[in-house]
Design an enzyme around this catalytic site. Structure first.
Site, mmCIF file in Angstrom:
data_model
loop_
_atom_site.group_PDB
_atom_site.id
_atom_site.type_symbol
_atom_site.label_atom_id
_atom_site.label_comp_id
_atom_site.label_asym_id
_atom_site.label_seq_id
_atom_site.Cartn_x
_atom_site.Cartn_y
_atom_site.Cartn_z
ATOM 1 N N LYS A 110 46.170 -30.600 -7.780
ATOM 2 C CA LYS A 110 47.220 -30.219 -6.823
ATOM 3 C C LYS A 110 47.404 -28.716 -6.867
ATOM 4 O O LYS A 110 47.580 -28.134 -7.938
ATOM 5 C CB LYS A 110 48.549 -30.915 -7.211
ATOM 6 C CG LYS A 110 49.690 -30.587 -6.263
ATOM 7 C CD LYS A 110 49.682 -31.483 -5.037
ATOM 8 C CE LYS A 110 50.488 -30.945 -3.871
ATOM 9 N NZ LYS A 110 49.722 -30.021 -2.982
ATOM 10 N N LYS A 134 52.232 -24.900 -14.727
ATOM 11 C CA LYS A 134 53.323 -24.989 -13.747
ATOM 12 C C LYS A 134 53.564 -26.442 -13.334
ATOM 13 O O LYS A 134 54.690 -26.927 -13.347
ATOM 14 C CB LYS A 134 52.944 -24.161 -12.518
ATOM 15 C CG LYS A 134 53.997 -24.097 -11.442
ATOM 16 C CD LYS A 134 53.457 -23.632 -10.091
ATOM 17 C CE LYS A 134 52.746 -22.299 -10.170
ATOM 18 N NZ LYS A 134 52.517 -21.728 -8.814
ATOM 19 N N LYS A 146 43.112 -25.204 -7.108
ATOM 20 C CA LYS A 146 43.430 -24.105 -6.186
ATOM 21 C C LYS A 146 42.181 -23.803 -5.380
ATOM 22 O O LYS A 146 41.072 -24.003 -5.875
ATOM 23 C CB LYS A 146 43.834 -22.850 -6.980
ATOM 24 C CG LYS A 146 44.624 -21.854 -6.175
ATOM 25 C CD LYS A 146 46.110 -22.169 -6.166
ATOM 26 C CE LYS A 146 46.873 -21.300 -5.215
ATOM 27 N NZ LYS A 146 48.328 -21.393 -5.403
ATOM 28 N N ASP A 186 49.351 -21.387 0.639
ATOM 29 C CA ASP A 186 49.554 -20.240 -0.269
ATOM 30 C C ASP A 186 49.429 -19.012 0.643
ATOM 31 O O ASP A 186 49.648 -19.144 1.869
ATOM 32 C CB ASP A 186 48.500 -20.241 -1.392
ATOM 33 C CG ASP A 186 48.842 -19.281 -2.530
ATOM 34 O OD1 ASP A 186 49.663 -19.632 -3.392
ATOM 35 O OD2 ASP A 186 48.304 -18.149 -2.561
ATOM 36 N N THR A 229 59.857 -22.941 -2.574
ATOM 37 C CA THR A 229 59.426 -21.975 -3.600
ATOM 38 C C THR A 229 60.482 -20.873 -3.752
ATOM 39 O O THR A 229 60.901 -20.551 -4.874
ATOM 40 C CB THR A 229 58.057 -21.364 -3.242
ATOM 41 O OG1 THR A 229 57.162 -22.425 -2.924
ATOM 42 C CG2 THR A 229 57.507 -20.537 -4.381
ATOM 43 N N ASN A 260 56.430 -16.434 3.223
ATOM 44 C CA ASN A 260 57.192 -17.668 2.975
ATOM 45 C C ASN A 260 58.118 -17.556 1.761
ATOM 46 O O ASN A 260 59.318 -17.827 1.846
ATOM 47 C CB ASN A 260 56.202 -18.832 2.799
ATOM 48 C CG ASN A 260 56.888 -20.093 2.329
ATOM 49 O OD1 ASN A 260 57.007 -20.338 1.135
ATOM 50 N ND2 ASN A 260 57.383 -20.884 3.267
HETATM 51 P P1 NDP Z 1 52.536 -15.429 2.671
HETATM 52 O O1 NDP Z 1 51.156 -15.312 3.210
HETATM 53 O O2 NDP Z 1 53.552 -16.188 3.438
HETATM 54 O O3 NDP Z 1 53.143 -13.969 2.389
HETATM 55 C C1 NDP Z 1 52.486 -13.096 1.538
HETATM 56 C C2 NDP Z 1 53.282 -11.806 1.436
HETATM 57 O O4 NDP Z 1 52.750 -11.015 0.390
HETATM 58 C C3 NDP Z 1 53.181 -10.962 2.698
HETATM 59 O O5 NDP Z 1 54.330 -10.181 2.822
HETATM 60 C C4 NDP Z 1 51.962 -10.099 2.404
HETATM 61 O O6 NDP Z 1 51.914 -8.894 3.136
HETATM 62 C C5 NDP Z 1 52.149 -9.826 0.931
HETATM 63 N N1 NDP Z 1 50.837 -9.618 0.308
HETATM 64 C C6 NDP Z 1 49.812 -10.493 0.278
HETATM 65 N N2 NDP Z 1 48.757 -9.962 -0.335
HETATM 66 C C7 NDP Z 1 49.134 -8.722 -0.691
HETATM 67 C C8 NDP Z 1 48.484 -7.673 -1.373
HETATM 68 N N3 NDP Z 1 47.219 -7.795 -1.803
HETATM 69 N N4 NDP Z 1 49.184 -6.531 -1.606
HETATM 70 C C9 NDP Z 1 50.470 -6.403 -1.162
HETATM 71 N N5 NDP Z 1 51.131 -7.373 -0.507
HETATM 72 C C10 NDP Z 1 50.467 -8.506 -0.288
HETATM 73 O O7 NDP Z 1 52.357 -16.042 1.206
HETATM 74 P P2 NDP Z 1 53.451 -16.759 0.279
HETATM 75 O O8 NDP Z 1 54.796 -16.190 0.513
HETATM 76 O O9 NDP Z 1 53.241 -18.216 0.412
HETATM 77 O O10 NDP Z 1 52.917 -16.368 -1.174
HETATM 78 C C11 NDP Z 1 53.405 -15.219 -1.878
HETATM 79 C C12 NDP Z 1 53.149 -15.389 -3.362
HETATM 80 O O11 NDP Z 1 53.818 -16.567 -3.821
HETATM 81 C C13 NDP Z 1 51.686 -15.588 -3.773
HETATM 82 O O12 NDP Z 1 51.493 -15.017 -5.053
HETATM 83 C C14 NDP Z 1 51.559 -17.100 -3.884
HETATM 84 O O13 NDP Z 1 50.496 -17.483 -4.722
HETATM 85 C C15 NDP Z 1 52.912 -17.429 -4.490
HETATM 86 N N6 NDP Z 1 53.367 -18.804 -4.362
HETATM 87 C C16 NDP Z 1 53.454 -19.402 -3.128
HETATM 88 C C17 NDP Z 1 53.929 -20.694 -3.035
HETATM 89 C C18 NDP Z 1 54.135 -21.358 -1.721
HETATM 90 O O14 NDP Z 1 54.680 -22.460 -1.718
HETATM 91 N N7 NDP Z 1 53.772 -20.761 -0.603
HETATM 92 C C19 NDP Z 1 54.278 -21.473 -4.238
HETATM 93 C C20 NDP Z 1 54.226 -20.716 -5.469
HETATM 94 C C21 NDP Z 1 53.763 -19.437 -5.503
HETATM 95 P P3 NDP Z 1 50.865 -8.733 4.329
HETATM 96 O O15 NDP Z 1 51.444 -9.545 5.456
HETATM 97 O O16 NDP Z 1 50.828 -7.291 4.591
HETATM 98 O O17 NDP Z 1 49.556 -9.279 3.839
HETATM 99 O O1 2IT Z 2 51.118 -21.594 -6.200
HETATM 100 C C1 2IT Z 2 51.637 -22.662 -5.810
HETATM 101 O O2 2IT Z 2 52.266 -23.391 -6.592
HETATM 102 C C2 2IT Z 2 51.487 -23.036 -4.407
HETATM 103 N N1 2IT Z 2 50.908 -22.287 -3.639
HETATM 104 C C3 2IT Z 2 52.026 -24.355 -3.933
HETATM 105 C C4 2IT Z 2 51.063 -25.457 -4.246
HETATM 106 C C5 2IT Z 2 51.401 -26.804 -3.660
HETATM 107 O O3 2IT Z 2 50.562 -27.695 -3.858
HETATM 108 O O4 2IT Z 2 52.452 -26.990 -3.041
#
Ligand code: NDP
Ligand code: 2IT
Length: 467
Positions: A110, A134, A146, A186, A229, A260
């Site tokens: 997952k 996690k 992943k 993600d 999240t 997100n």
């Molecule tokens: P999104 O794609 O919705 O948003 C990503 C954000 O981070 C954007 O603002 C983006 O800016 C910025 N970003 C991405 N890559 C870079 C980079 N290399 N340098 C600087 N800024 C960057 O992703 P999420 O919000 O879903 O994910 C954000 C983080 O949270 C990640 O680390 C992800 O693994 C983690 N996460 C997400 C979960 C989920 O449920 N979605 C769960 C747990 C963890 P730009 O638009 O300019 O690229």
């Molecule tokens: O990093 C994470 O935990 C996620 N991107 C969410 C994974 C999931 O299966 O909901």
């Protein structure tokens, strides 16, 4: 002279380690670096777990004899595939797809899918490895995986995204299944992409099953998954603050990212009375000195949904300042929530945060703080909640989406949010149980999350015999 770094890597041997702990850490890390060359993020993620777990395993020798750590650092399997698709100019494009199925010791693989041009196998190995601990902490029966692609969604049309997702899923479909491996979103993979991926899986298999999470509410998605999240991260920070008789109410909060996780971390922090003053993207950050409002946050959500840049915010709201090419950590705050990407907060930024009075850090992103940055937070004894604990709310609600799909029913918003709240509290309790220093109120949440997450998976592996 004592070895302080691992050969061919930047990984440091923890200076406090002596004797057996030191020898075992070095042996494991030398092996990881040698067997996985060119994957520094994976080395970093493994080292961050070993810092806590090696002393624990040396005290609980049954795990050492069974070589649980040696087995855990090797993914069950890794799938790499070609993704060919046609762009709007009818040109053929070729990307690379990945799925790292890391461990199914406690449930189906997952974890999310990431679409970003910077990714490589090492990125998915680091993310898959983190996911083991996690997912274990969530208290729910989910293993760890992943995947994703080096496809860059920026600037692509809706049709191009659809064609890419369909081609990607045509290959991935043979490796996943509701009891096998359940991907989700993600970076770069949100509701739109999950919908295209799910549609293609359903077409290929003629089966309507919960093979992905983060689905639309109309076709099996769970309420609160979108928010989970970010909301969960703020609940975790609230738990950490309450543990030292404080509250997030009235605190100034600095957030990176505007996707997100960042959006819903900002929303929940504001609902709980905090003043959120920054958001960012990969181009720069915006500083809203008086704090965002729900209306301003809705503007950001709409902006990012149509692929806009955060810079456009200041055209709409001149009260804010845009800082091009910078990260938000120089803005004084009580609470910092890195919610963008890995290694986005380094040692000097951590020092600045502490100097400016920051008392808590909650990682919405995965591995956003560098090892040197983590050291600064731990040395300053501020409440530092690592991603495995603080951002586990998303995958936890994914697991609840799987449960609802299996039962063929749909829980209310209140039901799911109440469960999210209690899951985050339980994760916090596990961290306190395994990360407290006897006789002091201080909790090392890194040790707590790593050891609590490890124990459950390790015990399952012990029960299975040698696999
Ligand atoms: P999104 O794609 O919705 O948003 C990503 C954000 O981070 C954007 O603002 C983006 O800016 C910025 N970003 C991405 N890559 C870079 C980079 N290399 N340098 C600087 N800024 C960057 O992703 P999420 O919000 O879903 O994910 C954000 C983080 O949270 C990640 O680390 C992800 O693994 C983690 N996460 C997400 C979960 C989920 O449920 N979605 C769960 C747990 C963890 P730009 O638009 O300019 O690229
Ligand atoms: O990093 C994470 O935990 C996620 N991107 C969410 C994974 C999931 O299966 O909901």
């Amino acid at each position: 002279m004592k070895q302080t770094v691992i050969s061919n890597s930047t990984v440091q041997v923890p200076p406090t380690f002596e004797g057996e702990d030191r020898d075992y850490f070095i042996a494991l890390m030398e092996h990881v670096v040698q067997k996985n060359p060119g994957e520094p993020e994976f080395h970093q993620a493994v080292a961050e777990v070993l810092v806590s777990v090696v002393p624990y395993v040396n005290q609980h020798t049954k795990y050492k004899a069974a070589k649980i750590l040696e087995r855990l650092i090797e993914p069950d399997r890794t799938v790499i595939f070609r993704v060919s698709w046609e762009d709007d100019q009818r040109c053929v494009q070729v990307n690379r797809g990945y799925r790292v199925q890391f461990s199914n010791a406690i449930g189906p693989y997952k974890g999310g899918l990431r679409f970003h041009p910077s990714v490589s196998l090492g990125t998915f190995k680091f993310l898959g490895f983190e996911q083991i601990f996690k997912n274990s902490l969530t208290t729910l029966p989910i293993g760890a995986g992943k995947g994703g692609s080096d496809f860059d969604p920026k600037g692509k049309s809706d049709h191009e995204i659809m064609r890419f997702c369909q081609s990607f899923m045509t290959e991935l479909a043979r490796h996943i299944g509701k009891d096998v491996d359940v991907p989700a979103g993600d970076i770069g993979v949100g509701a739109r992409e999950v919908s295209y991926l799910f549609g293609q899986y359903k077409r290929l298999n003629n089966r309507f099953t919960g093979v992905l999470t983060g689905k639309g509410i109309e076709f099996g998605g769970s309420l609160i998954r979108t928010e989970a999240t970010g909301y969960g991260c703020v609940y975790f920070v609230q738990n950490m603050l309450q543990h030292s008789n404080q509250s997030i109410d009235g605190k100034t909060v600095v957030i990176s990212g505007s996707g997100n996780v960042a959006q819903y971390a900002a929303e929940k922090a504001m609902q709980l009375g905090a003043n959120v003053v920054t958001l960012s993207d990969s181009s720069g950050f915006i500083y809203e000195p008086a704090g965002f409002t729900q209306e301003k946050l809705e503007f950001v959500k709409a902006l990012k949904l149509k692929g806009g840049r955060i810079k456009a915010y200041v055209d709409q709201f001149p009260s804010a300042q845009y800082h091009d090419g910078q990260r938000p950590w120089s803005i004084p705050c009580d609470v910092a929530l890195p919610c963008a990407t890995q290694n986005e907060l380094d040692e000097s930024e951590a020092q600045l945060l502490v100097k400016n009075g920051c008392i808590a850090v909650g990682e919405g992103a995965n591995m956003p703080v560098t090892p040197e940055g983590i050291h600064v937070f731990l040395a300053a004894k501020i409440a530092y909640g690592p991603g495995k604990a603080a951002n586990a709310g998303g995958v936890a609600i994914s697991a609840l989406e799987m449960a609802q799909n299996s039962m063929r029913l749909h829980w209310t918003r209140d039901e799911v949010e109440t469960r999210l709240h209690s899951i985050m509290m339980s994760i916090h309790q596990q961290c306190v149980a395994f990360g407290s220093t006897p006789g002091t109120p201080y909790v090392n949440y890194v040790d707590g999350a790593n050891i609590a997450g490890f124990r459950k998976v390790a015990d399952a592996m012990m029960a299975f015999g040698i696999l």
